[in-house]
Structure formats: C-alpha cells, structure tokens
Motif scaffolding. Structure first.
Motif, PDB file in Angstrom:
ATOM      1  N   LYS A 196     -56.100 -39.502  16.292  1.00 61.85           N
ATOM      2  CA  LYS A 196     -56.746 -38.578  17.107  1.00 61.85           C
ATOM      3  C   LYS A 196     -56.832 -37.507  16.412  1.00 61.85           C
ATOM      4  CE  LYS A 196     -54.744 -40.211  21.377  1.00 61.85           C
ATOM      5  NZ  LYS A 196     -54.151 -40.070  22.933  1.00 61.85           N
ATOM      6  N   VAL A 197     -57.909 -36.413  16.898  1.00 63.81           N
ATOM      7  CA  VAL A 197     -58.003 -35.007  16.047  1.00 63.81           C
ATOM      8  C   VAL A 197     -56.665 -34.097  16.522  1.00 63.81           C
ATOM      9  CG1 VAL A 197     -59.488 -33.258  15.731  1.00 63.81           C
ATOM     10  CG2 VAL A 197     -60.606 -35.689  16.117  1.00 63.81           C
ATOM     11  N   SER A 198     -55.720 -34.150  15.825  1.00 63.89           N
ATOM     12  CA  SER A 198     -54.991 -32.986  15.923  1.00 63.89           C
ATOM     13  C   SER A 198     -55.323 -31.798  15.402  1.00 63.89           C
ATOM     14  CB  SER A 198     -53.422 -33.498  15.470  1.00 63.89           C
ATOM     15  OG  SER A 198     -53.778 -33.947  14.155  1.00 63.89           O
ATOM     16  N   ASP A 199     -54.299 -30.934  15.634  1.00 63.69           N
ATOM     17  CA  ASP A 199     -54.549 -29.529  14.976  1.00 63.69           C
ATOM     18  C   ASP A 199     -54.510 -29.684  13.301  1.00 63.69           C
ATOM     19  OD1 ASP A 199     -54.523 -27.955  17.337  1.00 63.69           O
ATOM     20  OD2 ASP A 199     -52.619 -27.498  17.196  1.00 63.69           O
ATOM     21  N   ASP A 200     -53.854 -30.511  12.869  1.00 61.25           N
ATOM     22  CA  ASP A 200     -53.562 -30.926  11.276  1.00 61.25           C
ATOM     23  C   ASP A 200     -54.936 -31.589  10.674  1.00 61.25           C
ATOM     24  OD1 ASP A 200     -51.310 -29.488  10.869  1.00 61.25           O
ATOM     25  OD2 ASP A 200     -50.124 -31.364  11.455  1.00 61.25           O
ATOM     26  N   ALA A 201     -55.794 -31.733  11.908  1.00 56.50           N
ATOM     27  CA  ALA A 201     -56.902 -32.736  11.334  1.00 56.50           C
ATOM     28  C   ALA A 201     -58.011 -31.831  11.331  1.00 56.50           C
ATOM     29  CB  ALA A 201     -56.884 -34.060  12.168  1.00 56.50           C
ATOM     30  N   CYS A 227     -66.030 -25.368   0.463  1.00 58.71           N
ATOM     31  CA  CYS A 227     -64.781 -25.305   0.174  1.00 58.71           C
ATOM     32  C   CYS A 227     -64.149 -25.724   1.546  1.00 58.71           C
ATOM     33  CB  CYS A 227     -64.084 -23.878  -0.536  1.00 58.71           C
ATOM     34  SG  CYS A 227     -64.344 -22.454   0.873  1.00 58.71           S
ATOM     35  N   LEU A 228     -62.957 -26.469   1.481  1.00 59.40           N
ATOM     36  CA  LEU A 228     -62.294 -26.760   2.640  1.00 59.40           C
ATOM     37  C   LEU A 228     -60.805 -25.863   2.774  1.00 59.40           C
ATOM     38  CD1 LEU A 228     -62.699 -29.277   4.648  1.00 59.40           C
ATOM     39  CD2 LEU A 228     -61.321 -30.658   2.991  1.00 59.40           C
ATOM     40  N   VAL A 229     -60.888 -25.509   4.131  1.00 60.86           N
ATOM     41  CA  VAL A 229     -59.735 -24.613   4.271  1.00 60.86           C
ATOM     42  C   VAL A 229     -58.793 -25.359   5.675  1.00 60.86           C
ATOM     43  CG1 VAL A 229     -58.990 -22.421   5.144  1.00 60.86           C
ATOM     44  CG2 VAL A 229     -61.018 -22.534   3.647  1.00 60.86           C
ATOM     45  N   SER A 230     -57.541 -25.306   5.465  1.00 62.06           N
ATOM     46  CA  SER A 230     -56.631 -25.935   6.430  1.00 62.06           C
ATOM     47  C   SER A 230     -56.516 -24.845   7.548  1.00 62.06           C
ATOM     48  CB  SER A 230     -55.409 -26.329   6.026  1.00 62.06           C
ATOM     49  OG  SER A 230     -54.438 -25.332   5.515  1.00 62.06           O
ATOM     50  N   ARG A 231     -55.835 -25.251   8.665  1.00 65.40           N
ATOM     51  CA  ARG A 231     -55.593 -24.548   9.700  1.00 65.40           C
ATOM     52  C   ARG A 231     -54.506 -23.340   9.523  1.00 65.40           C
ATOM     53  NH1 ARG A 231     -50.807 -25.194  12.721  1.00 65.40           N
ATOM     54  NH2 ARG A 231     -49.517 -26.970  11.950  1.00 65.40           N
ATOM     55  N   THR A 232     -53.752 -23.588   8.338  1.00 59.73           N
ATOM     56  CA  THR A 232     -52.952 -22.397   7.943  1.00 59.73           C
ATOM     57  C   THR A 232     -53.789 -21.380   7.004  1.00 59.73           C
ATOM     58  OG1 THR A 232     -52.309 -23.702   5.957  1.00 59.73           O
ATOM     59  CG2 THR A 232     -51.077 -24.038   7.874  1.00 59.73           C
ATOM     60  N   GLY A 233     -54.841 -21.635   6.846  1.00 59.17           N
ATOM     61  CA  GLY A 233     -55.832 -20.691   6.013  1.00 59.17           C
ATOM     62  C   GLY A 233     -55.864 -20.982   4.300  1.00 59.17           C
ATOM     63  N   ALA A 234     -55.173 -22.118   4.047  1.00 56.15           N
ATOM     64  CA  ALA A 234     -54.879 -22.584   2.685  1.00 56.15           C
ATOM     65  C   ALA A 234     -56.111 -23.658   2.334  1.00 56.15           C
ATOM     66  CB  ALA A 234     -53.565 -23.331   2.464  1.00 56.15           C
ATOM     67  N   TYR A 235     -56.546 -23.400   0.855  1.00 50.94           N
ATOM     68  CA  TYR A 235     -57.622 -24.077   0.444  1.00 50.94           C
ATOM     69  C   TYR A 235     -57.133 -25.735   0.185  1.00 50.94           C
ATOM     70  CZ  TYR A 235     -60.534 -19.867  -0.418  1.00 50.94           C
ATOM     71  OH  TYR A 235     -61.277 -18.881  -0.515  1.00 50.94           O
ATOM     72  N   GLN A 242     -66.804 -28.781  16.024  1.00 45.62           N
ATOM     73  CA  GLN A 242     -66.641 -28.268  17.204  1.00 45.62           C
ATOM     74  C   GLN A 242     -65.933 -26.745  17.106  1.00 45.62           C
ATOM     75  OE1 GLN A 242     -63.991 -30.614  19.737  1.00 45.62           O
ATOM     76  NE2 GLN A 242     -64.302 -29.196  21.643  1.00 45.62           N
ATOM     77  N   ASP A 243     -66.247 -25.816  17.694  1.00 47.24           N
ATOM     78  CA  ASP A 243     -65.861 -24.447  17.961  1.00 47.24           C
ATOM     79  C   ASP A 243     -65.607 -24.008  16.372  1.00 47.24           C
ATOM     80  OD1 ASP A 243     -66.010 -24.573  20.578  1.00 47.24           O
ATOM     81  OD2 ASP A 243     -63.908 -25.407  20.613  1.00 47.24           O
ATOM     82  N   GLY A 244     -66.611 -24.452  15.468  1.00 47.20           N
ATOM     83  CA  GLY A 244     -66.487 -23.879  14.261  1.00 47.20           C
ATOM     84  C   GLY A 244     -65.595 -24.515  13.214  1.00 47.20           C
ATOM     85  N   LEU A 245     -65.001 -25.389  13.705  1.00 48.11           N
ATOM     86  CA  LEU A 245     -64.272 -26.355  13.117  1.00 48.11           C
ATOM     87  C   LEU A 245     -64.831 -27.613  12.537  1.00 48.11           C
ATOM     88  CD1 LEU A 245     -60.726 -25.217  14.634  1.00 48.11           C
ATOM     89  CD2 LEU A 245     -61.575 -24.377  12.652  1.00 48.11           C
ATOM     90  N   ILE A 246     -64.222 -28.421  11.724  1.00 47.79           N
ATOM     91  CA  ILE A 246     -64.650 -29.689  11.515  1.00 47.79           C
ATOM     92  C   ILE A 246     -63.617 -30.625  11.269  1.00 47.79           C
ATOM     93  CG2 ILE A 246     -64.806 -29.157   8.993  1.00 47.79           C
ATOM     94  CD1 ILE A 246     -67.488 -31.041   8.868  1.00 47.79           C
TER      95      ILE A 246
END
Length: 262
Positions: free
Chosen positions: A175-180, A65-73, A147-151
């Motif tokens: 670029k890889v922003s927080d939303d990415a 499952c894919l989760v965004s930086r806000t903790g949403a699926y 990187q650091d547990g994120l993808i």
C-alpha cells in the motif's frame, strides 16, 4: 448656486506643447508578480529558483530529483543502490550529480528514471530498487501515482517504492504509506503549449474567420472583397463536426472570382 473656483495650475501659452505623461507600469508589474505567485501556489513550492514540484506526467521528462518525506534527496551509489540522504537537505541546496536523474515517459502511463551513473532505476526479483540496467525493460518501468503534489511509484512487481528505516530504497510495500510518498522536482521550465493554427481558427468568430480566408485566397475584382451572402449556420454545424475547413472551402469554391478553387 455654488461659486465656481478655477483649479490652479501652470499657464500654457498658445503653441506650446504640453509634455506627455509617462504611463505607469506599476500595475502591470504588480499583476505579473501576482500571477507568478499564483502559479507557484498551484504548482507547489519552487526551491533554489529552478527546481519546481512535478504534478503531472508530462513534467517527468528531463532533469528531475527525488525527495523523501523527510526532505532528503534520494541518491544513487556506484554499486547500483539508492539511499536516502540527510533529512531537510533538499531545502538547503540543489541536488548534486548523484541526486539528479533523467526522467523519461514510456507510453502514456509509465515513467523511467536514469541515474547519473547512466543506469536505469529498476526493481529486482528480491524487491531491491537498483540501478544497473543499460536499457528500459519491464522492470525499469514505473507507474506514477500523483496526489496532492506528491508521487508514489508502483513497480513491475506490483509493489510500491519505499524508504526503509536503514535509508535503503525498496519496492516491497503493498500500500501507499507515508514512506512511499515522494516529492519529484524538475528543473525544466514550465511553459504553456502554444495553440496550433487550427486551434486558433476554431476559436475565432466565424465572420472574421471567413473574411480572413477570403483575403488570403480570393482574387479581387475592382478592389472589392466578395463574400458569399449565404447563412453561416452551415459553418456552425461544420465546426461542431470538425469539418470547418471543408465548409469554408466549399463556400469559397462557389465564388467565381476565387482562382484557387474549381
């Protein structure tokens, strides 16, 4: 000189059997719990008992499952689009069918995600992330960056997957922003790869390994095990060169009682 004092205790008569002390397994259980906690700390937070964080390409296979930086699926829709769900919802419940995907590894570096509607996630010519493909092609392949547990996912258009303000999934970021940055989780159990027989043998002491080979293949004379008296220096060199089995075979071949060698 200090006076000797006998330690009080129950009197045992001759012939009586003392009860065996029960071994405490508390220490073992504590160590197991500590090991599990340490494993969870390394692998990342485990949610809903089964969904653990993916930190390596090998764990992309299977249910994810894919989760965004806000903790949403990130959920798939029946029109082929992907949208961000309710923030923080991933911490309250496991993913439903629309939020669960099947992960695939393509080659040694790329991955593909198949939605619950049976369609592969891909990037369109306009940069939209959609799920309308029945097979894996160039546009369905993503380059994962851990990187650091994120993808982060880089699409075939050399742009990164992001969540737009509208909640829609796009592949337009340079670029890889927080939303990415996403959290990818899997319900597949983590297991350690079992060592092959060859790997086990290469880790053993040479004297013990040669004795095992002799016991396995040699025909005995007078119930005695016959081992060559030659130095094992050649075995050490053979192990470094990856020719340990050949060297052991040559040493056994020189023993006349070995019925399996010429």
């Amino acid at each position: 000189m200090a006076e000797y004092v006998a330690k009080p205790g129950k009197l045992w008569l001759k012939g009586e059997k003392k009860p065996k002390k029960k071994k405490s397994h508390k220490r073992k259980h504590e160590s197991d719990d500590e090991a599990a906690a340490a494993d969870n700390a390394i692998e990342g937070e485990v949610l809903h008992e089964t969904w653990r964080r993916v930190r390596d390409l090998v764990d992309v296979k299977g249910p994810v499952c894919l989760v965004s930086r806000t903790g949403a699926y990130i959920a798939a829709q029946d029109d082929g689009c992907f949208v961000e769900g309710v923030p923080g919802e991933s911490e309250k419940r496991p993913p439903n069918e629309a939020e669960e995907y099947l992960g695939y590894t393509v080659g040694d570096e790329k991955v593909a995600l198949k939605s619950g509607y049976g369609k592969y996630m891909c990037t369109s010519s306009s940069g939209d992330v959609v799920g309308r493909s029945d097979a894996i092609g160039t546009r369905e392949m993503w380059d994962p960056i851990f990187q650091d547990g994120l993808i982060a996912f880089e699409g075939s258009n050399r742009r990164f997957m992001t969540v737009e303000e509208s909640g829609k999934l796009m592949s337009t970021a340079e670029k890889v922003s927080d939303d990415a940055k996403f959290t990818l989780r899997t319900s597949k159990s983590k297991f350690k790869k079992a060592k092959t027989e060859v790997e086990k043998e290469y880790g053993k002491k040479l004297s013990n390994l040669e004795m095992e080979y002799v016991n396995r293949y040699q025909s005995f004379q007078d119930h005695h095990v016959i081992v060559t008296q030659k130095s094992r220096d050649e075995l050490r060199g053979a192990r470094e060169k990856g020719k340990l089995h050949e060297s052991l075979l040559d040493r056994r071949a020189k023993m006349k009682s070995d019925r399996y060698c010429k």
